[in-house]
Design a protein around this motif. Structure first.
Motif, short mmCIF file in Angstrom:
data_model
loop_
_atom_site.label_atom_id
_atom_site.label_comp_id
_atom_site.label_asym_id
_atom_site.label_seq_id
_atom_site.Cartn_x
_atom_site.Cartn_y
_atom_site.Cartn_z
N GLU A 82 32.63 -19.52 45.95
CA GLU A 82 33.99 -20.04 45.80
C GLU A 82 33.99 -21.55 46.09
OE1 GLU A 82 37.13 -21.07 44.94
OE2 GLU A 82 37.38 -18.87 44.93
N ALA A 88 41.82 -26.66 51.79
CA ALA A 88 43.22 -26.29 51.55
C ALA A 88 44.04 -27.48 51.06
CB ALA A 88 43.83 -25.70 52.82
N MET A 108 44.80 -21.62 53.50
CA MET A 108 44.13 -20.65 52.63
C MET A 108 43.34 -19.63 53.45
SD MET A 108 41.07 -22.92 50.90
CE MET A 108 39.59 -23.39 51.82
N PRO A 135 35.38 -28.02 38.76
CA PRO A 135 35.66 -28.34 40.16
C PRO A 135 35.88 -29.85 40.34
CG PRO A 135 33.86 -26.77 40.01
CD PRO A 135 34.14 -27.23 38.60
N ARG A 178 36.26 -23.61 46.44
CA ARG A 178 37.29 -24.07 47.38
C ARG A 178 36.81 -24.03 48.82
NH1 ARG A 178 39.29 -21.28 43.23
NH2 ARG A 178 41.04 -22.14 42.03
N HIS A 179 35.68 -23.38 49.06
CA HIS A 179 35.09 -23.35 50.40
C HIS A 179 33.84 -24.22 50.48
CE1 HIS A 179 37.61 -20.34 52.41
NE2 HIS A 179 37.72 -19.76 51.23
N VAL A 224 35.15 -27.04 55.36
CA VAL A 224 36.38 -27.44 54.67
C VAL A 224 37.57 -27.17 55.58
CG1 VAL A 224 35.41 -26.96 52.40
CG2 VAL A 224 36.74 -25.19 53.57
N ILE A 265 42.64 -17.44 50.32
CA ILE A 265 41.44 -17.53 49.48
C ILE A 265 40.25 -17.14 50.36
CG2 ILE A 265 40.01 -18.99 47.99
CD1 ILE A 265 42.44 -20.82 47.64
N GLY A 305 36.28 -28.75 47.85
CA GLY A 305 37.06 -27.65 48.40
C GLY A 305 37.95 -28.09 49.55
N ASP A 352 42.94 -28.34 47.33
CA ASP A 352 43.26 -27.35 46.29
C ASP A 352 44.72 -26.95 46.28
OD1 ASP A 352 42.13 -25.53 44.19
OD2 ASP A 352 43.06 -24.03 45.49
#
Length: 287
Positions: free
Chosen positions: A120, A131, A187, A31, A122-123, A165, A114, A129, A134
């Motif tokens: 996760e 949008a 996302m 990450p 990305r969150h 995020v 996503i 994390g 990523d």
């Protein structure tokens, strides 16, 4: 995994991995919050590094990473895999030939749904994390690569999730000479069920639409509308990751000049930082 794929060597930790004399290069797919720490550690251990995008958590970290690469005399490349495919080379050649004239405006979009999960990254804002980080890092890089210069951010807006995020971001930008651009990324549920990756380039003589610049090996198109005529072509080739690895190896052996990393990586993180700032989107403080 090692047993299933007959991998002979297993490191018990990242530190043991980069200290191994049998390892020449490291692919850092951790990450984003761990990109600087372990890329720098690998460089200092004498390893070349292919680091996933986004390069770092912010511009400051990116600068330190690049400095570490220079000090170690080792290669540090950002893994924008699309950049190395013949598709992108063809696009740049067509633009250089002036098929649509001088570029006037660019719109770049990359959406992938996503769904939220506590597992996760990305969150998770602390893990890098969002949008823009990523997904939007690609449109940011696309327009910079097409123009070969750095834009200023005119305005931006983000939609913040309860997790903290941005689940969608839009930014209006301007390059020197008056060329404008807009990048969008999402996302959340506003994103298509299947990813949407598209670039539209408006020129003084026509328009070029790029379908699937992110993964052209899964199908692509370059559609040119100019002088009242529309034509379309596609570019064959291997996976973007094939060309990325080949380029990385060529840079390591000194036969090619790196297309990503260095100042390019710093400027892409700088643009991401500037978009968040323009949107008034508060992120955790990353030293």
């Amino acid at each position: 995994f090692a047993d299933e794929h007959n991998v002979p060597g297993i490191a018990e930790s990242y530190a043991a991995l980069i200290d191994s004399p049998d390892v020449d290069a490291v692919y850092n797919a951790l990450p984003p919050n761990l990109h600087e720490q372990w890329s720098v550690a690998a460089l200092q251990a004498g390893k070349h590094v292919l680091c996933e995008k986004p390069f770092a958590m912010n511009e400051l970290q990116a600068r330190r990473m690049v400095k570490a690469g220079e000090a170690s005399h080792r290669v540090l490349i950002e893994a924008f895999h699309y950049r190395f495919h013949p598709y992108l080379q063809r696009v740049l050649s067509l633009l250089a030939e002036g098929v649509i004239g001088d570029v006037q405006h660019i719109e770049a979009q990359f959406d992938v749904r996503i769904p939220y999960s506590a597992a996760e990254f990305r969150h998770d804002p602390l893990l890098g994390g969002g949008a823009l980080m990523d997904l939007g890092c690609y449109p940011a890089h696309w327009i910079r690569t097409i123009m070969g210069s750095e834009p200023e951010v005119l305005q931006a807006a983000c939609v913040r999730s309860e997790a903290g995020v941005d689940v969608s971001t839009r930014a209006a930008l301007r390059f020197a000479g008056g060329v404008t651009a807009e990048i969008t990324t999402a996302m959340d549920d506003s994103a298509a069920k299947q990813h949407c990756a598209r670039i539209v380039i408006e020129g003084e003589k026509g328009r070029m639409t790029l379908e699937n610049p992110i993964a052209p090996h899964h199908g692509n198109a370059i559609i040119i509308d100019a002088d009242g005529v529309q034509r379309s072509e596609s570019v064959e080739g291997e996976s973007t990751y094939f060309y990325q690895l080949r380029h990385f190896a060529a840079v390591v052996d000194g036969s090619e000049t790196p297309l990503t990393g260095g100042e390019d990586a710093i400027h892409n993180m700088q643009l991401i930082d500037n978009i968040y700032t323009a949107a008034g989107f508060k992120r955790p403080d990353f030293v």
